[in-house]
Design a protein around this motif. Structure first.
Motif, short mmCIF file in Angstrom:
data_model
loop_
_atom_site.label_atom_id
_atom_site.label_comp_id
_atom_site.label_asym_id
_atom_site.label_seq_id
_atom_site.Cartn_x
_atom_site.Cartn_y
_atom_site.Cartn_z
N PHE A 25 0.80 -1.13 -0.10
CA PHE A 25 0.04 0.05 -0.01
C PHE A 25 0.90 1.39 0.08
O PHE A 25 1.73 1.35 0.89
N THR A 27 1.54 5.35 0.08
CA THR A 27 0.98 6.45 0.98
C THR A 27 0.20 7.38 -0.38
O THR A 27 0.90 7.85 -1.43
N VAL A 92 0.30 0.26 8.29
CA VAL A 92 -0.46 1.07 7.27
C VAL A 92 -1.74 1.52 7.98
O VAL A 92 -2.42 0.84 8.47
N PHE A 94 -5.31 3.98 7.12
CA PHE A 94 -6.17 4.56 6.46
C PHE A 94 -7.13 5.61 6.98
O PHE A 94 -7.27 5.57 8.21
N VAL A 127 -4.97 6.36 1.69
CA VAL A 127 -3.83 5.70 2.35
C VAL A 127 -2.77 6.93 3.04
O VAL A 127 -2.47 7.64 2.45
#
Length: 308
Positions: A25, A27, A92, A94, A127
């Protein structure tokens, strides 16, 4: 708290997503390799496993990813989470940006069974901090701020060949750690614009809060760190190098020859520092307290800078 049951991507728009065991993932982008990733507010889509199971109990045979969702997790009814909610899976982070969506053209599932749950049950997010997620990882509501991380790039031909000790990098690392930063990366690269810029891009993709460079800010033909910085930054922060030059001018008039730059890429602040350990100590020590406030604003964790 819940568990990641599937990570799904599609390499081309208009094709059904398929499950993968793990994904990177990025950014302010989304999943590497997913056709729907990009610089917009719907970088990632979430759907709850229970909603999919309810749909299946109505007689529909659908695979995970069939509704166009990127992440399937149990333990959440995502549409009940308000916009602005932050979720975390390992490193990670969100932030939910949209709940549901309007279907302008019915998908294959709707054509087959007359219904699709994604428009009313799915949510979309951006993200905030990148990393790798694997099937089976834990997803949870994020408590507290994003991690305060830093990376150091030393631009030096001799240093990259092992011919010079990186004392400026040592000084920067010690000061950053003392200020509460976790220094995740420290690299020495030659004075090559492309290599310096590539390192900056990689650290910004990861979501590192602060990237500082040392060296390559003078008049030598090989000094290209400011050019690399300007090439990757989306917005400039000229006040930071101006403040450092103003401080240094009290010590030596040659400070006017510094070409240091600073700017923002995604959610990362990039700041050029001088190449000597003494100058790093002076300049970084002067701006470091204010950089933290700027990073908090950049990440949405503080208000603007007006004085009370």
């Amino acid at each position: 708290m819940g568990e990641i049951k599937a990570i799904c991507i599609s390499e081309k728009r208009g094709t059904q997503k398929h499950a993968v065991e793990e994904a990177r993932f990025i950014t302010e982008y989304g999943i590497e390799g997913d056709a729907h990733a990009g610089n917009w507010h719907r970088q990632i889509s979430f759907l709850g496993l229970e909603e999919i199971e309810e749909f299946r109990r109505r007689g529909a045979q659908v695979k995970l990813g069939a509704f166009g969702e990127n992440v399937v997790a149990d333990g959440f009814r995502f549409k009940e989470l308000p916009v602005g909610t932050r979720l975390r899976c390992g490193q990670v982070f969100f932030e939910i940006t949209q709940i549901g969506k309007k279907c302008h053209s019915h998908c294959e599932i709707f054509k087959q069974v007359g219904d699709c749950i994604m428009p009313r049950e799915g949510v979309f997010a951006r993200v905030l901090h990148g990393g790798t997620i694997r099937k089976g990882d834990v997803l949870e509501l994020a408590a507290g701020p994003l991690p305060l991380e830093a990376a150091i790039i030393t631009a030096s031909d001799k240093g990259s060949r092992g011919e010079r000790e990186d004392k400026s990098g040592d000084t920067a690392e010690a000061m950053l750690r003392a200020a509460g930063y976790t220094v995740l990366h420290r690299v020495i690269v030659p004075d090559e614009k492309a290599e310096i810029a590539q390192q900056m891009k990689e650290f910004a993709d990861e979501g590192i809060a602060l990237v500082v460079t040392t060296g390559g800010t003078g008049f030598s033909v090989r000094d290209v760190t400011p050019e690399a910085t300007l090439a990757v930054c989306e917005r400039l922060a000229p006040g930071i190098p101006e403040a450092m030059r103003a401080l240094s001018l009290r010590i030596t008039p040659r400070a006017m020859l510094s070409r240091a730059a600073a700017g923002i890429r995604k959610r990362t602040l990039i700041v050029n520092l001088p190449g000597s350990a003494k100058a790093v100590e002076e300049c970084l020590g002067f701006v470091l307290p204010s950089l933290r406030h700027g990073i908090d604003i950049l990440r949405g964790e503080a208000g603007e800078c007006g004085r009370k």
